[in-house]
Design a protein around this motif. Sequence first.
Motif, PDB file in Angstrom:
ATOM      1  N   LYS A 102       0.920  -0.591  -0.298  1.00  0.00           N
ATOM      2  CA  LYS A 102       0.215   0.162   0.197  1.00  0.00           C
ATOM      3  C   LYS A 102       0.828   0.821  -0.375  1.00  0.00           C
ATOM      4  CE  LYS A 102      -3.961  -2.165   2.491  1.00  0.00           C
ATOM      5  NZ  LYS A 102      -4.770  -2.848   3.259  1.00  0.00           N
ATOM      6  N   ASP A 103       0.575   2.219  -0.971  1.00  0.00           N
ATOM      7  CA  ASP A 103       1.101   3.523  -1.027  1.00  0.00           C
ATOM      8  C   ASP A 103       1.303   4.292   0.246  1.00  0.00           C
ATOM      9  OD1 ASP A 103       3.336   4.715  -2.367  1.00  0.00           O
ATOM     10  OD2 ASP A 103       2.124   5.613  -3.823  1.00  0.00           O
ATOM     11  N   ASP A 104       2.095   3.802   1.588  1.00  0.00           N
ATOM     12  CA  ASP A 104       1.469   5.130   2.312  1.00  0.00           C
ATOM     13  C   ASP A 104       2.930   4.687   3.167  1.00  0.00           C
ATOM     14  OD1 ASP A 104       1.344   5.296   5.325  1.00  0.00           O
ATOM     15  OD2 ASP A 104      -0.809   5.866   4.841  1.00  0.00           O
ATOM     16  N   PRO A 105       3.724   5.635   3.509  1.00  0.00           N
ATOM     17  CA  PRO A 105       4.844   5.801   4.242  1.00  0.00           C
ATOM     18  C   PRO A 105       4.863   5.113   5.404  1.00  0.00           C
ATOM     19  CG  PRO A 105       4.552   7.726   2.925  1.00  0.00           C
ATOM     20  CD  PRO A 105       3.077   7.222   2.946  1.00  0.00           C
ATOM     21  N   THR A 106       3.628   5.017   6.293  1.00  0.00           N
ATOM     22  CA  THR A 106       3.774   5.312   7.836  1.00  0.00           C
ATOM     23  C   THR A 106       3.959   3.269   7.537  1.00  0.00           C
ATOM     24  OG1 THR A 106       2.747   7.340   8.809  1.00  0.00           O
ATOM     25  CG2 THR A 106       2.938   4.734   9.420  1.00  0.00           C
ATOM     26  N   LEU A 107       3.084   2.839   6.673  1.00  0.00           N
ATOM     27  CA  LEU A 107       2.726   1.854   6.523  1.00  0.00           C
ATOM     28  C   LEU A 107       3.794   0.169   5.988  1.00  0.00           C
ATOM     29  CD1 LEU A 107      -0.761   1.335   4.893  1.00  0.00           C
ATOM     30  CD2 LEU A 107       0.058   0.693   7.528  1.00  0.00           C
ATOM     31  N   ILE A 108       4.697   1.580   5.074  1.00  0.00           N
ATOM     32  CA  ILE A 108       5.782   0.999   4.300  1.00  0.00           C
ATOM     33  C   ILE A 108       6.965   0.745   5.226  1.00  0.00           C
ATOM     34  CG2 ILE A 108       8.017   1.029   3.240  1.00  0.00           C
ATOM     35  CD1 ILE A 108       5.516   2.079   0.939  1.00  0.00           C
ATOM     36  N   ALA A 109       7.035   2.038   6.365  1.00  0.00           N
ATOM     37  CA  ALA A 109       8.341   1.785   7.245  1.00  0.00           C
ATOM     38  C   ALA A 109       8.141   0.324   7.985  1.00  0.00           C
ATOM     39  CB  ALA A 109       7.750   2.752   7.962  1.00  0.00           C
TER      40      ALA A 109
END
Length: 109
Positions: free
Chosen positions: A11-18
């Motif tokens: 999912k293109d969400d920086p928090t989720l990617i981290a």
Amino acid sequence: MPRHCFTLDLKDDPTLIAEYEAYHRNVWPEIVASIRYAGINHMEIYRWANRLFMIMEVNDTFCFVRKAAMDTANPKVQEWEELMWKYQQGLPGVAPGEKWQPMNKLFAL
């Protein structure tokens, strides 16, 4: 040693990617054990933006059908997969719920 390559999007969400990356810096030992037990000798996951690329090198005992059955029967693997789905999304054009998609080799040197 046979090699298989797959791709998947996060999912293109920086928090989720981290968060996803943090989990993969400390993969649960039960998950690592299940991967090795299935006959996967080496696995790497790379990321560009929200696109993932996974390389698996397997031994002669590895079988996708057997691995899927083992994963279905393993509650810890099911817990991990459910958690990872919070971060992952299917690629455009795949059926709902489908995750990692196999890639075809186009070139080798």
